[in-house]
Design a protein around this motif. Structure first.
Motif, mmCIF file in Angstrom:
data_model
loop_
_atom_site.group_PDB
_atom_site.id
_atom_site.type_symbol
_atom_site.label_atom_id
_atom_site.label_comp_id
_atom_site.label_asym_id
_atom_site.label_seq_id
_atom_site.Cartn_x
_atom_site.Cartn_y
_atom_site.Cartn_z
ATOM 1 N N PRO A 48 0.808 -1.228 0.000
ATOM 2 C CA PRO A 48 0.000 0.000 0.000
ATOM 3 C C PRO A 48 0.833 1.266 0.000
ATOM 4 N N GLY A 49 0.168 2.352 -0.182
ATOM 5 C CA GLY A 49 0.788 3.663 -0.012
ATOM 6 C C GLY A 49 0.491 4.171 1.384
ATOM 7 N N GLY A 50 0.515 5.518 1.524
ATOM 8 C CA GLY A 50 0.245 6.103 2.835
ATOM 9 C C GLY A 50 1.476 6.072 3.723
ATOM 10 N N LYS A 51 1.304 6.572 4.962
ATOM 11 C CA LYS A 51 2.438 6.719 5.894
ATOM 12 C C LYS A 51 2.675 5.458 6.740
ATOM 13 N N THR A 52 1.588 4.733 7.048
ATOM 14 C CA THR A 52 1.703 3.633 8.019
ATOM 15 C C THR A 52 2.782 2.604 7.692
ATOM 16 N N PRO A 53 2.873 2.154 6.430
ATOM 17 C CA PRO A 53 3.797 1.033 6.156
ATOM 18 C C PRO A 53 5.267 1.442 6.086
ATOM 19 N N THR A 77 -0.968 -1.744 -4.253
ATOM 20 C CA THR A 77 -2.427 -1.900 -4.095
ATOM 21 C C THR A 77 -3.164 -0.764 -4.793
ATOM 22 N N ASP A 78 -2.467 0.378 -4.890
ATOM 23 C CA ASP A 78 -3.086 1.525 -5.553
ATOM 24 C C ASP A 78 -2.048 2.595 -5.804
ATOM 25 N N GLU A 79 -2.410 3.552 -6.639
ATOM 26 C CA GLU A 79 -1.469 4.626 -6.986
ATOM 27 C C GLU A 79 -2.249 5.907 -7.234
ATOM 28 N N ARG A 80 -1.617 7.000 -6.894
ATOM 29 C CA ARG A 80 -2.220 8.295 -7.221
ATOM 30 C C ARG A 80 -1.839 8.620 -8.654
ATOM 31 N N PHE A 81 -2.730 9.276 -9.389
ATOM 32 C CA PHE A 81 -2.463 9.586 -10.801
ATOM 33 C C PHE A 81 -1.601 10.843 -10.886
ATOM 34 N N SER A 89 3.402 10.238 -4.936
ATOM 35 C CA SER A 89 3.433 8.943 -5.637
ATOM 36 C C SER A 89 3.698 7.813 -4.639
ATOM 37 N N ASN A 90 2.851 6.802 -4.642
ATOM 38 C CA ASN A 90 3.074 5.628 -3.782
ATOM 39 C C ASN A 90 4.309 4.862 -4.227
ATOM 40 N N PHE A 91 4.534 4.841 -5.551
ATOM 41 C CA PHE A 91 5.711 4.119 -6.050
ATOM 42 C C PHE A 91 6.991 4.806 -5.580
ATOM 43 N N LEU A 149 -2.640 -3.798 3.395
ATOM 44 C CA LEU A 149 -3.530 -2.643 3.208
ATOM 45 C C LEU A 149 -3.475 -1.709 4.409
ATOM 46 N N GLY A 150 -3.772 -0.453 4.161
ATOM 47 C CA GLY A 150 -4.017 0.499 5.241
ATOM 48 C C GLY A 150 -5.510 0.806 5.263
ATOM 49 N N VAL A 151 -5.911 1.644 6.204
ATOM 50 C CA VAL A 151 -7.318 2.071 6.285
ATOM 51 C C VAL A 151 -7.355 3.581 6.522
ATOM 52 N N GLY A 152 -8.173 4.266 5.754
ATOM 53 C CA GLY A 152 -8.362 5.690 6.020
ATOM 54 C C GLY A 152 -9.387 5.893 7.130
ATOM 55 N N GLY A 155 -12.705 4.869 6.276
ATOM 56 C CA GLY A 155 -12.942 3.456 5.973
ATOM 57 C C GLY A 155 -12.524 3.048 4.571
ATOM 58 N N HIS A 156 -11.874 3.969 3.835
ATOM 59 C CA HIS A 156 -11.378 3.517 2.517
ATOM 60 C C HIS A 156 -10.163 2.629 2.722
ATOM 61 N N THR A 157 -9.906 1.785 1.721
ATOM 62 C CA THR A 157 -8.695 0.991 1.721
ATOM 63 C C THR A 157 -8.215 0.859 0.293
ATOM 64 N N ALA A 158 -6.913 0.704 0.080
ATOM 65 C CA ALA A 158 -6.344 0.892 -1.259
ATOM 66 C C ALA A 158 -6.894 2.239 -1.736
ATOM 67 N N SER A 159 -7.469 2.286 -2.952
ATOM 68 C CA SER A 159 -8.170 3.527 -3.320
ATOM 69 C C SER A 159 -9.628 3.218 -3.591
ATOM 70 N N ASP A 185 -6.829 11.772 -8.866
ATOM 71 C CA ASP A 185 -7.404 10.545 -9.413
ATOM 72 C C ASP A 185 -6.504 9.388 -8.989
ATOM 73 N N ARG A 186 -7.079 8.188 -8.947
ATOM 74 C CA ARG A 186 -6.332 7.030 -8.442
ATOM 75 C C ARG A 186 -6.505 5.834 -9.375
ATOM 76 N N ILE A 187 -5.566 4.896 -9.245
ATOM 77 C CA ILE A 187 -5.730 3.551 -9.818
ATOM 78 C C ILE A 187 -5.726 2.609 -8.626
ATOM 79 N N ASN A 208 -6.233 8.103 15.691
ATOM 80 C CA ASN A 208 -7.258 8.594 14.759
ATOM 81 C C ASN A 208 -7.934 7.469 13.983
ATOM 82 N N LYS A 209 -7.389 6.267 14.077
ATOM 83 C CA LYS A 209 -8.000 5.117 13.367
ATOM 84 C C LYS A 209 -8.811 4.233 14.328
ATOM 85 N N SER A 210 -8.832 4.578 15.627
ATOM 86 C CA SER A 210 -9.446 3.665 16.619
ATOM 87 C C SER A 210 -10.937 3.492 16.395
#
Ligand code: 6PG
Length: 262
Positions: A48-53, A77-81, A89-91, A149-152, A155-159, A185-187, A208-210
């Motif tokens: 995944p992207g995001g900060k957690t991993p 799992t997903d990418e920002r366009f 960029s997650n990559f 995966l992470g979770v926003g 409740g979103h996950t991936a994109s 936009d996302r893939i 903040n995710k509790s």
């Protein structure tokens, strides 16, 4: 606080801190990689992207086993366009924290290419590439061994966001996501592809995710992250204690590698 009942294929691990969580995941990564390579000759993982991993990626970058990396295929799992060198960029995040430091062959790195005019053409191209890759495998192997995966907070996950109903497309590995509610936009991997994985692991940290994690584990939520239910795979939630603060685990006595297990 509701008591969270766990199905047989669902486990919740609660860690004192992110460091203990990363150490646990590092060990499980090695186990799963060696098992997959022994059984199928390769280990297919989506990250995944995001900060957690990022802490886990940094720890994994210490794995210098040349032979192992030759048989590991890394997907997103997903990418920002955005361009691949863009700060969002997650990559780029994955490369800066992991890929630039390990002996993984370029052919084993499957980024979601955003060098297209629109997110729709980019997703179409990525879907075609993944069908090519997975189509060459026997059906029983045409699945990820591990999807992390992470979770926003929403409740979103991936994109996969609430209301993006394309995510149910059964004939797509990846889908385009374009919404006025997200910055780019996302893939994203589609829901059916994630649910075919042998193992899905959610990494969730932070106070903040509790609340969202409580809703997801209560079984009463319909947010995208709550729709991740592997058909014949396993699902694990790796939480730090702040993300787990709304869970009722006082009665749990099972411990594994410094984690309380629900
Ligand atoms: C992304 C991720 C996304 C992420 C969650 C949690 O591209 O942003 O794939 O699904 O996992 O938004 O993000 P944090 O780890 O930064 O909280």
């Amino acid at each position: 606080m509701e008591h969270t009942l766990m199905a047989d294929n669902k486990k919740v691990y609660i860690f004192e801190n992110p460091h203990a969580l990363s150490n646990f995941l590092f060990k499980r990564w090695l186990e799963m990689a060696k098992n997959a390579i022994h059984q199928n000759g390769r280990f297919l993982v989506a990250l995944p992207g995001g900060k957690t991993p990022s802490e886990f990626f940094c720890k994994l970058s210490l794995l210098k086993d040349f032979e192992l990396w030759q048989k590991i295929h890394v997907f997103l799992t997903d990418e920002r366009f955005v361009p691949v060198n863009h700060l969002r960029s997650n990559f780029r995040m994955l490369s800066d924290n992991l890929l630039n430091y390990v002996h993984i062959p370029t052919k084993n790195i499957h980024k979601m290419d955003t060098h297209f005019d629109t997110v729709y053409t980019a997703a179409e191209s990525c879907d075609h590439d993944m069908k090519d890759f997975f189509g060459s495998l026997p059906a029983a192997q045409a699945r990820f061994d591990l999807v992390i995966l992470g979770v926003g907070e929403d409740g979103h996950t991936a994109s996969l966001f609430e209301g993006e109903y394309d995510q149910y497309q059964k004939d797509k590995f990846v889908i385009p996501v374009s919404s006025q509610f997200i910055e780019n936009d996302r893939i994203s991997l589609s829901l059916p592809v994630i649910n075919k994985a042998r193992h899905v692991m959610f990494l969730v940290m932070g106070d903040n995710k509790s609340e969202i994690i409580r809703q997801i584990l209560s079984g009463s939520s319909t947010v995208p992250a709550a729709r991740i239910l592997p058909e014949d795979g396993h699902i694990s939630f790796l939480l730090d204690r702040t993300a787990a603060k709304n869970l009722n685990y006082r009665s749990s006595t099972e411990m594994v590698d410094d984690a309380i297990v629900l």
